[in-house]
Design a protein around this motif. Sequence first.
Motif, PDB file in Angstrom:
ATOM      1  N   MET A   1       0.704  -0.994  -0.056  1.00 37.54           N
ATOM      2  CA  MET A   1       0.136   0.120   0.075  1.00 37.54           C
ATOM      3  C   MET A   1       0.822   1.217  -0.086  1.00 37.54           C
ATOM      4  O   MET A   1       0.567   2.144  -0.579  1.00 37.54           O
ATOM      5  N   GLU A   2       2.048   1.007   0.989  1.00 38.92           N
ATOM      6  CA  GLU A   2       2.909   2.298   0.747  1.00 38.92           C
ATOM      7  C   GLU A   2       3.358   2.762  -0.351  1.00 38.92           C
ATOM      8  O   GLU A   2       4.158   3.481  -0.520  1.00 38.92           O
ATOM      9  N   ASN A   3       3.532   1.661  -1.345  1.00 41.08           N
ATOM     10  CA  ASN A   3       4.268   1.983  -2.555  1.00 41.08           C
ATOM     11  C   ASN A   3       3.333   2.583  -3.462  1.00 41.08           C
ATOM     12  O   ASN A   3       4.000   2.905  -4.806  1.00 41.08           O
ATOM     13  N   CYS A   4       2.138   3.005  -3.469  1.00 39.32           N
ATOM     14  CA  CYS A   4       1.295   3.616  -4.327  1.00 39.32           C
ATOM     15  C   CYS A   4       1.281   5.211  -3.697  1.00 39.32           C
ATOM     16  O   CYS A   4       1.191   5.415  -2.449  1.00 39.32           O
ATOM     17  N   GLN A   5       1.303   6.069  -4.569  1.00 36.55           N
ATOM     18  CA  GLN A   5       1.412   7.468  -4.046  1.00 36.55           C
ATOM     19  C   GLN A   5      -0.093   8.212  -4.462  1.00 36.55           C
ATOM     20  O   GLN A   5      -0.551   8.011  -5.689  1.00 36.55           O
ATOM     21  N   LEU A   6      -0.621   8.889  -3.721  1.00 34.42           N
ATOM     22  CA  LEU A   6      -1.719   9.848  -3.736  1.00 34.42           C
ATOM     23  C   LEU A   6      -1.445  10.560  -4.878  1.00 34.42           C
ATOM     24  O   LEU A   6      -0.707  11.518  -4.747  1.00 34.42           O
ATOM     25  N   SER A   7      -2.301  10.548  -5.838  1.00 34.80           N
ATOM     26  CA  SER A   7      -2.526  11.685  -6.850  1.00 34.80           C
ATOM     27  C   SER A   7      -2.908  13.105  -6.255  1.00 34.80           C
ATOM     28  O   SER A   7      -3.662  13.134  -5.621  1.00 34.80           O
ATOM     29  N   ARG A   8      -2.117  14.163  -6.687  1.00 34.35           N
ATOM     30  CA  ARG A   8      -2.606  15.396  -6.118  1.00 34.35           C
ATOM     31  C   ARG A   8      -3.654  15.901  -6.835  1.00 34.35           C
ATOM     32  O   ARG A   8      -3.948  17.205  -6.913  1.00 34.35           O
ATOM     33  N   VAL A   9      -3.917  15.411  -8.228  1.00 37.43           N
ATOM     34  CA  VAL A   9      -5.043  15.997  -8.977  1.00 37.43           C
ATOM     35  C   VAL A   9      -6.158  15.923  -8.358  1.00 37.43           C
ATOM     36  O   VAL A   9      -6.653  14.820  -8.076  1.00 37.43           O
ATOM     37  N   GLU A  11      -9.335  16.780  -9.899  1.00 37.27           N
ATOM     38  CA  GLU A  11     -10.488  16.636 -10.754  1.00 37.27           C
ATOM     39  C   GLU A  11     -10.921  15.019 -10.613  1.00 37.27           C
ATOM     40  O   GLU A  11     -10.040  14.128 -10.620  1.00 37.27           O
ATOM     41  N   PRO A  12     -12.169  14.863 -10.050  1.00 32.41           N
ATOM     42  CA  PRO A  12     -12.552  13.533  -9.955  1.00 32.41           C
ATOM     43  C   PRO A  12     -12.766  12.416 -11.149  1.00 32.41           C
ATOM     44  O   PRO A  12     -12.712  11.346 -10.957  1.00 32.41           O
ATOM     45  N   LYS A  13     -12.364  13.234 -12.494  1.00 36.74           N
ATOM     46  CA  LYS A  13     -12.728  12.393 -13.434  1.00 36.74           C
ATOM     47  C   LYS A  13     -11.279  12.046 -14.039  1.00 36.74           C
ATOM     48  O   LYS A  13     -11.224  11.137 -15.096  1.00 36.74           O
ATOM     49  N   LYS A  14     -10.283  12.410 -13.581  1.00 38.21           N
ATOM     50  CA  LYS A  14      -9.157  12.066 -13.980  1.00 38.21           C
ATOM     51  C   LYS A  14      -8.496  10.823 -13.346  1.00 38.21           C
ATOM     52  O   LYS A  14      -9.066  10.313 -12.291  1.00 38.21           O
ATOM     53  N   LEU A  15      -8.117   9.725 -14.417  1.00 35.71           N
ATOM     54  CA  LEU A  15      -7.703   8.504 -14.027  1.00 35.71           C
ATOM     55  C   LEU A  15      -6.621   8.451 -12.865  1.00 35.71           C
ATOM     56  O   LEU A  15      -5.436   9.363 -13.125  1.00 35.71           O
ATOM     57  N   ASN A  16      -6.989   8.077 -12.010  1.00 34.87           N
ATOM     58  CA  ASN A  16      -6.187   7.901 -10.737  1.00 34.87           C
ATOM     59  C   ASN A  16      -4.760   6.855 -11.147  1.00 34.87           C
ATOM     60  O   ASN A  16      -4.999   5.873 -11.459  1.00 34.87           O
ATOM     61  N   LYS A  17      -3.587   7.403 -10.869  1.00 34.81           N
ATOM     62  CA  LYS A  17      -2.251   6.702 -10.945  1.00 34.81           C
ATOM     63  C   LYS A  17      -2.096   5.372 -10.179  1.00 34.81           C
ATOM     64  O   LYS A  17      -1.764   4.447 -11.145  1.00 34.81           O
ATOM     65  N   THR A 134      -9.970  -5.387  -9.674  1.00 38.12           N
ATOM     66  CA  THR A 134     -10.107  -4.182 -10.445  1.00 38.12           C
ATOM     67  C   THR A 134     -11.401  -3.219 -10.262  1.00 38.12           C
ATOM     68  O   THR A 134     -11.069  -2.055 -10.277  1.00 38.12           O
ATOM     69  N   ALA A 135     -12.457  -3.964 -10.303  1.00 39.85           N
ATOM     70  CA  ALA A 135     -13.736  -2.898 -10.203  1.00 39.85           C
ATOM     71  C   ALA A 135     -13.805  -2.380  -8.986  1.00 39.85           C
ATOM     72  O   ALA A 135     -14.327  -1.195  -8.673  1.00 39.85           O
ATOM     73  N   GLU A 136     -13.285  -3.052  -7.778  1.00 40.27           N
ATOM     74  CA  GLU A 136     -13.471  -2.685  -6.614  1.00 40.27           C
ATOM     75  C   GLU A 136     -12.338  -1.526  -6.060  1.00 40.27           C
ATOM     76  O   GLU A 136     -12.929  -0.701  -5.181  1.00 40.27           O
ATOM     77  N   ILE A 137     -11.431  -1.276  -6.749  1.00 41.69           N
ATOM     78  CA  ILE A 137     -10.376  -0.316  -6.483  1.00 41.69           C
ATOM     79  C   ILE A 137     -10.856   0.950  -7.340  1.00 41.69           C
ATOM     80  O   ILE A 137     -10.165   1.992  -7.284  1.00 41.69           O
ATOM     81  N   SER A 138     -11.537   0.784  -8.622  1.00 41.43           N
ATOM     82  CA  SER A 138     -11.600   1.627  -9.449  1.00 41.43           C
ATOM     83  C   SER A 138     -13.000   2.681  -9.265  1.00 41.43           C
ATOM     84  O   SER A 138     -13.745   2.145  -8.504  1.00 41.43           O
ATOM     85  N   SER A 139     -12.619   4.071  -9.699  1.00 38.98           N
ATOM     86  CA  SER A 139     -13.953   4.793  -9.701  1.00 38.98           C
ATOM     87  C   SER A 139     -15.089   4.589 -10.746  1.00 38.98           C
ATOM     88  O   SER A 139     -14.585   3.964 -11.717  1.00 38.98           O
TER      89      SER A 139
END
Length: 483
Positions: A1-9, A11-17, A134-139
């Motif tokens: 979990m710690e290896n993923c970094q929170l996106s600073r963007v 906009e809710p519709k931007k694809l989260n990295k 994949t579905a459970e972590i996606s917006s």
Amino acid sequence: MENCQLSRVEEPKKLNKCACASAMIASTISIIFGYDTGVMSGAMIFIKEDLKINDTQIELLAGILNLCALIGSLTAGKTSDYIGRRYTIILASILFLMGSLLMGYGLNYPILMAGRCIAGLGVGFALMIVPIYTAEISSAAHRGKLSSLPEFCISLGILLGYVSNYLLGKLSLRIGWRVMLGVAAIPSLFIIFGVVRMPESPRWLVMKGRFEDAKSVLFLVSNSKNEAETRLEEIRMTADIRSSRSQRSKMKVSCWDELRFKPILAARWTLFVAVGIHFFEHATGVEAVVLYSPRIFKISGIRNKNKLLLANVGLGVTKTLFILVATFLLDKVGRRPLLLISTAGVISALTALGVGLTVVEHSKTQPSWAIALSISATYIYIAFFSIGISPITWVYTSEIFPLKVRAVGAGIAVAVNRSMNAAVSMSFISIYKTITIGGTFLMFGGLGVMAWLFFYFFLPETKGRSLEEIETMFSKKNQPRGQ
């Protein structure tokens, strides 16, 4: 979990990295499954010659993977609810690793079958769990795109399998097919290490009462704090509603009981829809085309072994490209329009293929127009199948089940999928020897008409809805009829 970094963007519709990276790593296991399917198509030519086995043994070799995958998919539902989504993916990778090594060793037919069975268990686990994770972590805005990645990876794997056939087929008869099958062990190792670094599914964490962990994951896979909190609240509300219903009923009902004995309305309808779409995915004959394409091309007039394998590569390229197109269209056009267009195209292509092969098979001169029609119809079939039915089957299944029964319900649907896959792959040669190969594809075309009607009347649009909204939609008294 710690290896993923929170996106600073924000906009809710931007694809989260982080969500995108996690989905891509999880989906990579599907490349191995696709590779195993594609490489077996050409490897069977060499295996039959080397091990001196008959058509019945070839059918059994082709289909046994799916029978074992049926067991794997039914087991995977409970396993993923118990140990989590991530560790279930790791378990699938370990099974792939063991199966690939055994098939590569392949001294004789029984050892080859044993390796195929172990790999089949891995297939069952992977097909069930990867789309769900994949579905459970996606917006909601990007769920279609990310949930279709496993199917794209399967197509990419099939293409790599076809390329492997063409390149490694030049090795000696005894070595070539064994290298083709054994090389799949290598990526399994990398996947195991990659999956460990992924975050766990936030919905699974909520189901286990680990709300703080779920909140931390949602901050990683969302574009803003507000979006993360909104998603967490939706998940918690659904979990609370389900919990209060259970308390009011004053009885403990397992997820298996909900699906089998006294299913809640949402579970009943979602299971019906999921089983139906998985049934028709293979009832329209895709396994006959993917696994036995060399035979189709041979009957169509391509005799040279290298040309047969090269034609297979072209088929793999077509499948991969159109799956990629579907990946970008799912969240824009929607599931329902793509599915109906895809099925209509499949029906037309199967009809053309059936007519073309019938003329080629019964004509002494083998007219060039019938040969061209058969070959082009095969490619058109793959294109239409890949742009709709292929990815949407898995996207839809990962979306529609209520959280409590999602893993088990998807496991049942995948079991139906593997049963149909095995039925087609293990009976195709026998059927076409009985009713002709042209008649067999016309039969698949007739089943395609039934599929189109089922999709039209029973599959509503889910584009842009959260998983919790979809659960509510299927819980309504007036169930959706192709809304």
